[in-house]
Design a protein around this motif. Structure first.
Motif, PDB file in Angstrom:
ATOM      1  N   PRO A  19       0.822  -1.216   0.000  1.00  0.00           N
ATOM      2  CA  PRO A  19       0.000   0.000   0.000  1.00  0.00           C
ATOM      3  C   PRO A  19       0.850   1.258   0.000  1.00  0.00           C
ATOM      4  O   PRO A  19       1.967   1.282   0.534  1.00  0.00           O
ATOM      5  N   ALA A  20       0.336   2.301  -0.614  1.00  0.00           N
ATOM      6  CA  ALA A  20       1.000   3.601  -0.599  1.00  0.00           C
ATOM      7  C   ALA A  20      -0.085   4.656  -0.716  1.00  0.00           C
ATOM      8  O   ALA A  20      -1.175   4.391  -1.233  1.00  0.00           O
ATOM      9  N   ASP A  21       0.237   5.836  -0.211  1.00  0.00           N
ATOM     10  CA  ASP A  21      -0.698   6.960  -0.287  1.00  0.00           C
ATOM     11  C   ASP A  21      -0.432   7.682  -1.611  1.00  0.00           C
ATOM     12  O   ASP A  21       0.400   8.588  -1.699  1.00  0.00           O
ATOM     13  N   ILE A  22      -1.120   7.235  -2.640  1.00  0.00           N
ATOM     14  CA  ILE A  22      -0.869   7.721  -4.005  1.00  0.00           C
ATOM     15  C   ILE A  22      -1.577   9.060  -4.219  1.00  0.00           C
ATOM     16  O   ILE A  22      -2.763   9.200  -3.904  1.00  0.00           O
ATOM     17  N   VAL A  23      -0.831  10.035  -4.728  1.00  0.00           N
ATOM     18  CA  VAL A  23      -1.437  11.349  -4.986  1.00  0.00           C
ATOM     19  C   VAL A  23      -1.623  11.602  -6.482  1.00  0.00           C
ATOM     20  O   VAL A  23      -2.416  12.460  -6.865  1.00  0.00           O
ATOM     21  N   PHE A  24      -0.905  10.862  -7.318  1.00  0.00           N
ATOM     22  CA  PHE A  24      -1.040  11.047  -8.769  1.00  0.00           C
ATOM     23  C   PHE A  24      -0.533   9.792  -9.469  1.00  0.00           C
ATOM     24  O   PHE A  24       0.438   9.182  -9.027  1.00  0.00           O
ATOM     25  N   GLU A  25      -1.213   9.439 -10.554  1.00  0.00           N
ATOM     26  CA  GLU A  25      -0.755   8.291 -11.346  1.00  0.00           C
ATOM     27  C   GLU A  25      -1.172   8.484 -12.790  1.00  0.00           C
ATOM     28  O   GLU A  25      -2.273   8.954 -13.074  1.00  0.00           O
ATOM     29  N   CYS A  29       4.044   7.307 -14.844  1.00  0.00           N
ATOM     30  CA  CYS A  29       4.629   7.620 -13.535  1.00  0.00           C
ATOM     31  C   CYS A  29       3.625   7.496 -12.402  1.00  0.00           C
ATOM     32  O   CYS A  29       2.407   7.422 -12.611  1.00  0.00           O
ATOM     33  N   LEU A  30       4.192   7.459 -11.210  1.00  0.00           N
ATOM     34  CA  LEU A  30       3.394   7.314  -9.991  1.00  0.00           C
ATOM     35  C   LEU A  30       3.985   8.259  -8.954  1.00  0.00           C
ATOM     36  O   LEU A  30       5.213   8.405  -8.862  1.00  0.00           O
ATOM     37  N   CYS A  31       3.108   8.891  -8.184  1.00  0.00           N
ATOM     38  CA  CYS A  31       3.562   9.800  -7.134  1.00  0.00           C
ATOM     39  C   CYS A  31       2.836   9.424  -5.850  1.00  0.00           C
ATOM     40  O   CYS A  31       1.605   9.300  -5.843  1.00  0.00           O
ATOM     41  N   PHE A  32       3.593   9.215  -4.789  1.00  0.00           N
ATOM     42  CA  PHE A  32       3.007   8.795  -3.516  1.00  0.00           C
ATOM     43  C   PHE A  32       3.761   9.439  -2.365  1.00  0.00           C
ATOM     44  O   PHE A  32       4.910   9.866  -2.513  1.00  0.00           O
ATOM     45  N   ARG A  33       3.114   9.506  -1.205  1.00  0.00           N
ATOM     46  CA  ARG A  33       3.720  10.159  -0.043  1.00  0.00           C
ATOM     47  C   ARG A  33       4.831   9.297   0.530  1.00  0.00           C
ATOM     48  O   ARG A  33       4.697   8.079   0.661  1.00  0.00           O
ATOM     49  N   ASP A  34       5.936   9.971   0.867  1.00  0.00           N
ATOM     50  CA  ASP A  34       7.060   9.286   1.491  1.00  0.00           C
ATOM     51  C   ASP A  34       6.636   8.801   2.870  1.00  0.00           C
ATOM     52  O   ASP A  34       5.969   9.505   3.627  1.00  0.00           O
ATOM     53  N   ILE A  35       7.051   7.593   3.205  1.00  0.00           N
ATOM     54  CA  ILE A  35       6.651   6.979   4.482  1.00  0.00           C
ATOM     55  C   ILE A  35       7.358   7.637   5.673  1.00  0.00           C
ATOM     56  O   ILE A  35       6.868   7.557   6.801  1.00  0.00           O
ATOM     57  N   PRO A  40       6.249  18.778   5.908  1.00  0.00           N
ATOM     58  CA  PRO A  40       4.794  18.519   5.890  1.00  0.00           C
ATOM     59  C   PRO A  40       4.317  17.905   4.575  1.00  0.00           C
ATOM     60  O   PRO A  40       3.384  17.103   4.562  1.00  0.00           O
ATOM     61  N   VAL A  41       4.933  18.305   3.472  1.00  0.00           N
ATOM     62  CA  VAL A  41       4.639  17.649   2.185  1.00  0.00           C
ATOM     63  C   VAL A  41       5.931  17.016   1.681  1.00  0.00           C
ATOM     64  O   VAL A  41       6.949  17.703   1.520  1.00  0.00           O
ATOM     65  N   HIS A  42       5.908  15.731   1.485  1.00  0.00           N
ATOM     66  CA  HIS A  42       7.075  15.000   0.974  1.00  0.00           C
ATOM     67  C   HIS A  42       6.540  13.818   0.182  1.00  0.00           C
ATOM     68  O   HIS A  42       6.038  12.842   0.750  1.00  0.00           O
ATOM     69  N   VAL A  43       6.627  13.932  -1.136  1.00  0.00           N
ATOM     70  CA  VAL A  43       6.166  12.846  -2.002  1.00  0.00           C
ATOM     71  C   VAL A  43       7.319  12.385  -2.884  1.00  0.00           C
ATOM     72  O   VAL A  43       8.312  13.102  -3.062  1.00  0.00           O
ATOM     73  N   LEU A  44       7.161  11.201  -3.411  1.00  0.00           N
ATOM     74  CA  LEU A  44       8.141  10.620  -4.335  1.00  0.00           C
ATOM     75  C   LEU A  44       7.473  10.469  -5.691  1.00  0.00           C
ATOM     76  O   LEU A  44       6.359   9.935  -5.779  1.00  0.00           O
ATOM     77  N   LEU A  45       8.123  10.969  -6.716  1.00  0.00           N
ATOM     78  CA  LEU A  45       7.614  10.832  -8.083  1.00  0.00           C
ATOM     79  C   LEU A  45       8.549   9.883  -8.810  1.00  0.00           C
ATOM     80  O   LEU A  45       9.761  10.149  -8.902  1.00  0.00           O
ATOM     81  N   HIS A 103      13.905   8.137  -8.345  1.00  0.00           N
ATOM     82  CA  HIS A 103      12.758   8.887  -7.820  1.00  0.00           C
ATOM     83  C   HIS A 103      13.138  10.327  -7.553  1.00  0.00           C
ATOM     84  O   HIS A 103      14.261  10.622  -7.154  1.00  0.00           O
ATOM     85  N   LEU A 104      12.172  11.211  -7.756  1.00  0.00           N
ATOM     86  CA  LEU A 104      12.309  12.604  -7.366  1.00  0.00           C
ATOM     87  C   LEU A 104      11.630  12.754  -6.014  1.00  0.00           C
ATOM     88  O   LEU A 104      10.459  12.405  -5.862  1.00  0.00           O
ATOM     89  N   HIS A 105      12.372  13.268  -5.031  1.00  0.00           N
ATOM     90  CA  HIS A 105      11.719  13.699  -3.795  1.00  0.00           C
ATOM     91  C   HIS A 105      11.165  15.091  -4.081  1.00  0.00           C
ATOM     92  O   HIS A 105      11.906  15.980  -4.533  1.00  0.00           O
ATOM     93  N   ILE A 106       9.893  15.302  -3.804  1.00  0.00           N
ATOM     94  CA  ILE A 106       9.289  16.643  -3.897  1.00  0.00           C
ATOM     95  C   ILE A 106       8.925  17.043  -2.468  1.00  0.00           C
ATOM     96  O   ILE A 106       8.135  16.354  -1.804  1.00  0.00           O
ATOM     97  N   ILE A 107       9.566  18.109  -2.016  1.00  0.00           N
ATOM     98  CA  ILE A 107       9.500  18.478  -0.601  1.00  0.00           C
ATOM     99  C   ILE A 107       8.995  19.909  -0.473  1.00  0.00           C
ATOM    100  O   ILE A 107       9.440  20.805  -1.212  1.00  0.00           O
ATOM    101  N   GLY A 108       8.070  20.133   0.464  1.00  0.00           N
ATOM    102  CA  GLY A 108       7.579  21.494   0.679  1.00  0.00           C
ATOM    103  C   GLY A 108       6.680  21.554   1.895  1.00  0.00           C
ATOM    104  O   GLY A 108       6.624  20.628   2.706  1.00  0.00           O
TER     105      GLY A 108
END
Ligand code: AMP
Length: 117
Positions: A19-25, A29-35, A40-45, A103-108
Protein backbone atom coordinates in the motif's frame (compact mmCIF):
# COMPACT_ATOMS: atom_id res chain seq x y z
CA UNK A 1 17.10 0.92 -21.00
CA UNK A 2 15.67 -2.56 -20.52
CA UNK A 3 12.99 -3.36 -17.95
CA UNK A 4 14.89 -6.21 -16.34
CA UNK A 5 16.35 -4.36 -13.38
CA UNK A 6 16.17 -5.91 -9.99
CA UNK A 7 12.84 -5.50 -8.26
CA UNK A 8 12.62 -2.88 -5.57
CA UNK A 9 9.80 -2.14 -3.19
CA UNK A 10 8.73 0.63 -5.58
CA UNK A 11 7.93 -2.04 -8.20
CA UNK A 12 5.59 -3.57 -5.64
CA UNK A 13 4.01 -0.17 -4.94
CA UNK A 14 3.48 0.30 -8.70
CA UNK A 15 1.74 -3.09 -8.86
CA UNK A 16 -0.28 -2.20 -5.72
CA UNK A 17 1.18 -5.17 -3.84
CA UNK A 18 2.35 -2.78 -1.11
CA UNK A 19 0.00 0.00 0.00
CA UNK A 20 1.00 3.60 -0.60
CA UNK A 21 -0.70 6.96 -0.29
CA UNK A 22 -0.87 7.72 -4.00
CA UNK A 23 -1.44 11.35 -4.99
CA UNK A 24 -1.04 11.05 -8.77
CA UNK A 25 -0.75 8.29 -11.35
CA UNK A 26 -0.69 8.02 -15.12
CA UNK A 27 0.64 5.50 -17.65
CA UNK A 28 4.26 6.53 -17.12
CA UNK A 29 4.63 7.62 -13.53
CA UNK A 30 3.39 7.31 -9.99
CA UNK A 31 3.56 9.80 -7.13
CA UNK A 32 3.01 8.79 -3.52
CA UNK A 33 3.72 10.16 -0.04
CA UNK A 34 7.06 9.29 1.49
CA UNK A 35 6.65 6.98 4.48
CA UNK A 36 9.20 9.01 6.48
CA UNK A 37 8.47 12.60 5.47
CA UNK A 38 11.11 15.26 6.12
CA UNK A 39 8.58 18.07 5.66
CA UNK A 40 4.79 18.52 5.89
CA UNK A 41 4.64 17.65 2.19
CA UNK A 42 7.07 15.00 0.97
CA UNK A 43 6.17 12.85 -2.00
CA UNK A 44 8.14 10.62 -4.33
CA UNK A 45 7.61 10.83 -8.08
CA UNK A 46 8.83 7.75 -9.91
CA UNK A 47 8.78 6.47 -13.47
CA UNK A 48 6.90 3.17 -13.73
CA UNK A 49 9.78 1.80 -15.78
CA UNK A 50 12.65 1.08 -13.44
CA UNK A 51 15.84 3.05 -13.95
CA UNK A 52 18.01 2.31 -10.90
CA UNK A 53 19.86 5.62 -10.54
CA UNK A 54 19.99 9.00 -12.23
CA UNK A 55 23.57 8.06 -13.11
CA UNK A 56 22.20 5.17 -15.22
CA UNK A 57 20.03 7.35 -17.46
CA UNK A 58 20.89 7.14 -21.13
CA UNK A 59 19.71 9.05 -24.16
CA UNK A 60 16.72 6.76 -24.70
CA UNK A 61 15.47 7.59 -21.18
CA UNK A 62 15.43 11.34 -21.76
CA UNK A 63 11.79 11.61 -22.97
CA UNK A 64 10.62 9.74 -19.87
CA UNK A 65 12.68 11.98 -17.60
CA UNK A 66 11.31 15.04 -19.35
CA UNK A 67 7.81 13.73 -18.80
CA UNK A 68 8.53 13.13 -15.11
CA UNK A 69 9.89 16.64 -14.60
CA UNK A 70 7.00 18.05 -16.60
CA UNK A 71 4.50 16.57 -14.12
CA UNK A 72 6.02 18.47 -11.20
CA UNK A 73 4.10 21.75 -11.65
CA UNK A 74 0.71 19.98 -11.68
CA UNK A 75 1.63 17.78 -8.71
CA UNK A 76 2.94 20.68 -6.60
CA UNK A 77 -0.23 22.61 -7.43
CA UNK A 78 -2.35 19.63 -6.41
CA UNK A 79 -0.47 19.52 -3.10
CA UNK A 80 -0.67 23.30 -2.58
CA UNK A 81 3.10 23.87 -2.57
CA UNK A 82 3.57 25.33 -6.06
CA UNK A 83 5.08 28.56 -4.71
CA UNK A 84 7.89 26.90 -2.72
CA UNK A 85 9.17 23.39 -3.09
CA UNK A 86 12.40 21.50 -3.58
CA UNK A 87 13.31 18.53 -5.76
CA UNK A 88 15.97 16.12 -4.55
CA UNK A 89 17.43 13.15 -6.39
CA UNK A 90 19.87 11.01 -4.46
CA UNK A 91 22.02 9.05 -6.92
CA UNK A 92 24.17 6.31 -5.45
CA UNK A 93 24.60 4.85 -1.99
CA UNK A 94 27.18 7.50 -1.15
CA UNK A 95 24.46 10.11 -1.67
CA UNK A 96 22.06 8.22 0.64
CA UNK A 97 20.05 6.58 -2.15
CA UNK A 98 18.38 3.62 -0.48
CA UNK A 99 15.84 2.51 -3.09
CA UNK A 100 17.42 1.80 -6.47
CA UNK A 101 14.48 2.87 -8.58
CA UNK A 102 14.97 6.46 -9.72
CA UNK A 103 12.76 8.89 -7.82
CA UNK A 104 12.31 12.60 -7.37
CA UNK A 105 11.72 13.70 -3.79
CA UNK A 106 9.29 16.64 -3.90
CA UNK A 107 9.50 18.48 -0.60
CA UNK A 108 7.58 21.49 0.68
CA UNK A 109 5.06 22.84 3.15
CA UNK A 110 7.67 24.56 5.33
CA UNK A 111 10.39 27.09 4.71
CA UNK A 112 13.37 25.40 3.07
CA UNK A 113 16.82 26.63 3.98
CA UNK A 114 19.84 26.80 1.72
CA UNK A 115 22.40 25.26 1.49
CA UNK A 116 20.71 21.92 2.17
CA UNK A 117 22.19 19.52 4.75
P1 AMP B 1 16.31 7.55 -1.18
O1 AMP B 1 16.98 7.48 0.17
O2 AMP B 1 16.61 8.80 -1.95
O3 AMP B 1 16.56 6.29 -1.98
O4 AMP B 1 14.75 7.64 -0.89
C1 AMP B 1 13.97 6.53 -0.63
C2 AMP B 1 12.74 7.04 0.07
O5 AMP B 1 11.76 6.03 0.06
C3 AMP B 1 12.99 7.40 1.56
O6 AMP B 1 12.70 8.79 1.77
C4 AMP B 1 12.01 6.48 2.29
O7 AMP B 1 11.42 7.11 3.42
C5 AMP B 1 10.99 6.16 1.22
N1 AMP B 1 10.27 4.92 1.41
C6 AMP B 1 10.79 3.72 1.75
N2 AMP B 1 9.80 2.80 1.80
C7 AMP B 1 8.65 3.44 1.48
C8 AMP B 1 7.28 3.03 1.37
N3 AMP B 1 6.89 1.76 1.58
N4 AMP B 1 6.36 3.96 1.03
C9 AMP B 1 6.73 5.23 0.81
N5 AMP B 1 7.99 5.68 0.90
C10 AMP B 1 8.95 4.79 1.23
Amino acid sequence: MADNHEETLFSKIIRKEIPADIVFEDDDCLCFRDIQPVAPVHVLLIPKRCIPRLADVDEADQPLLGKLMGKVPAITKLLGIEDAFRLVVNSGAGACQTVFHLHLHIIGGRSLGWPPG
